[in-house]
Design an enzyme around this catalytic site. Structure first.
Site, short mmCIF file in Angstrom:
data_model
loop_
_atom_site.label_atom_id
_atom_site.label_comp_id
_atom_site.label_asym_id
_atom_site.label_seq_id
_atom_site.Cartn_x
_atom_site.Cartn_y
_atom_site.Cartn_z
N ASP A 154 0.86 -1.18 0.00
CA ASP A 154 0.00 0.00 0.00
C ASP A 154 0.90 1.23 0.00
O ASP A 154 1.37 1.70 1.04
CB ASP A 154 -0.90 -0.02 1.24
CG ASP A 154 -1.91 1.11 1.26
OD1 ASP A 154 -1.69 2.13 0.57
OD2 ASP A 154 -2.92 0.99 1.98
N GLU A 176 1.29 2.41 13.17
CA GLU A 176 0.24 2.31 12.14
C GLU A 176 -0.87 1.51 12.80
O GLU A 176 -0.91 0.29 12.75
CB GLU A 176 0.79 1.62 10.89
CG GLU A 176 -0.09 1.83 9.67
CD GLU A 176 -1.19 0.78 9.55
OE1 GLU A 176 -2.21 0.92 10.28
OE2 GLU A 176 -1.04 -0.14 8.75
N GLU A 211 -11.02 -2.94 14.94
CA GLU A 211 -9.80 -3.72 15.18
C GLU A 211 -8.55 -2.83 15.22
O GLU A 211 -7.44 -3.28 14.93
CB GLU A 211 -9.62 -4.82 14.14
CG GLU A 211 -10.47 -6.04 14.39
CD GLU A 211 -9.95 -7.28 13.68
OE1 GLU A 211 -9.29 -7.15 12.65
OE2 GLU A 211 -10.22 -8.39 14.17
N HIS A 260 -5.39 -0.05 1.16
CA HIS A 260 -5.94 -1.35 1.57
C HIS A 260 -7.12 -1.19 2.53
O HIS A 260 -7.87 -2.14 2.74
CB HIS A 260 -4.86 -2.23 2.18
CG HIS A 260 -4.45 -1.86 3.57
ND1 HIS A 260 -3.59 -0.83 3.84
CD2 HIS A 260 -4.81 -2.37 4.78
CE1 HIS A 260 -3.42 -0.73 5.14
NE2 HIS A 260 -4.15 -1.66 5.74
#
Length: 337
Positions: free
Chosen positions: A28, A126, A135, A275
């Site tokens: 990505d 990240e 999540e 993504h």
């Protein structure tokens, strides 16, 4: 027209031990280059600093920080992928500058010899999930901030914003929702309920947008608290053209404002693929709208009581129109799990 591609996936739990997930994230370019640029373009901020990488994965952010001149980088990750990260760090000659620890951030013991009086100067992570918060590791990043970040320290990235817009997507909604009306000659309508309450993560074409986008929820990682992540915020979507609305979508933008020159990337339909794609929430009823009208309401979100990484989301909406035949309002509840 179908605004949503046919390769979207319903949200399911995933394991970060799996090779393919890390390959997708590394490939990505929007994600990875934004992090790289925010670090490499600010080497003066990283020089001789102690950096904590929360959820380090394969170690790419840790290595960026080390190459930018950090005195030492500590990477923490729960999954077994960290064993690969150690091999990668060693293969790149950075084992002396990077320490990798497997375990929960809340439970691991950071090496005191590499800290500044028990603190770090910079946190990189990240942490974002689908819909920004599904999540996600934000709770963990906030724990690391409160426990380890030196006063005046920096967080990369430090800002995030959730956006919403409405789309026309009748063809795909009929395929996804209407499918259950007749399954090989049988009435499967009881399955409609779960289909309507499960958001879809997919790539939405820009031409499908019927309204202007609207920022709904802002996060400042320097000050936000865990309890702030349960929210109910108003939105107002201005209709761009006469059309139909079948769904509302959400995406997020990420900002690195601690930089000398701020860097931003977006996961919206107006920009290059990431993504994270976009998150699609199908409405139960179709809205018939005209240019200049507004769809107003509230976006509510809270962690699920049984699993905090799952989300309970509610969208209350009302069409503001002078045409009494098209007045509409509704409330839809969703579960991201």
């Amino acid at each position: 027209m179908s605004g949503v591609g046919r390769v979207g996936l319903l949200l399911t739990p995933c394991s970060y031990d799996h090779h393919g997930i890390h390959e997708e994230m590394l490939k990505d370019e929007v994600r990875t280059r934004s992090y790289r640029d925010s670090i490499y373009q600010n080497k003066h901020l990283f020089k001789d600093k102690v950096v904590l990488d929360v959820g380090c994965g394969t170690g790419i952010l840790s290595m960026f920080a080390a190459r930018a001149g950090a005195r030492h980088v500590i990477g923490v990750d729960m999954s077994s992928i960290i064993n690969k990260a150690k091999l990668i760090v060693d293969a790149n000659g950075l084992s002396q500058k990077i320490t990798l620890l497997q375990g929960k951030m809340e439970e691991v013991e950071l090496p005191q010899q590499h800290l500044n009086n028990g603190k770090v100067d910079i946190i990189i992570s990240e942490w974002m999930g689908y819909f920004l918060l599904y999540e996600s590791m934000l709770d963990t990043v906030l724990y690391a901030r409160d426990q380890y970040l030196i006063q005046g320290g920096k967080i990369f990235p430090d800002k995030a914003t959730i956006y919403m817009a409405a789309i026309e997507d009748g063809e795909y909604k009929d395929d996804k929702i209407g499918f259950w009306d007749n399954v090989y000659g049988f009435d499967y309508s009881p399955m409609k309920e779960s289909a309507l309450t499960e958001p879809l993560v997919d790539t939405v074409e820009l031409k499908a947008l019927v309204t202007d986008p609207c920022p709904v929820f802002n996060i400042d990682l320097n000050t936000v608290k865990v309890e702030d992540l349960a929210f109910s915020e108003p939105f107002s979507l201005r209709v761009q053209r006469n059309d139909f609305i079948h769904a509302v979508i959400a995406w997020f933008d990420i900002d690195f404002q601690a930089c000398h020159k701020p860097i931003r990337f977006s996961t919206g339909p107006h920009t290059k693929y990431t993504h994270w794609k976009q998150t699609v929430f199908y409405l139960r009823d179709v809205l018939t709208v005209e240019e200049g009208e507004h769809v107003r309401g509230f976006l509510s979100n809270k962690p699920n009581d049984k699993n905090r990484r799952d989300l309970d989301i509610k969208i209350d909406y009302e069409l503001s129109t002078e045409d009494p035949t098209r007045m509409a309002a509704g409330s839809c509840e969703y579960r991201m799990c």
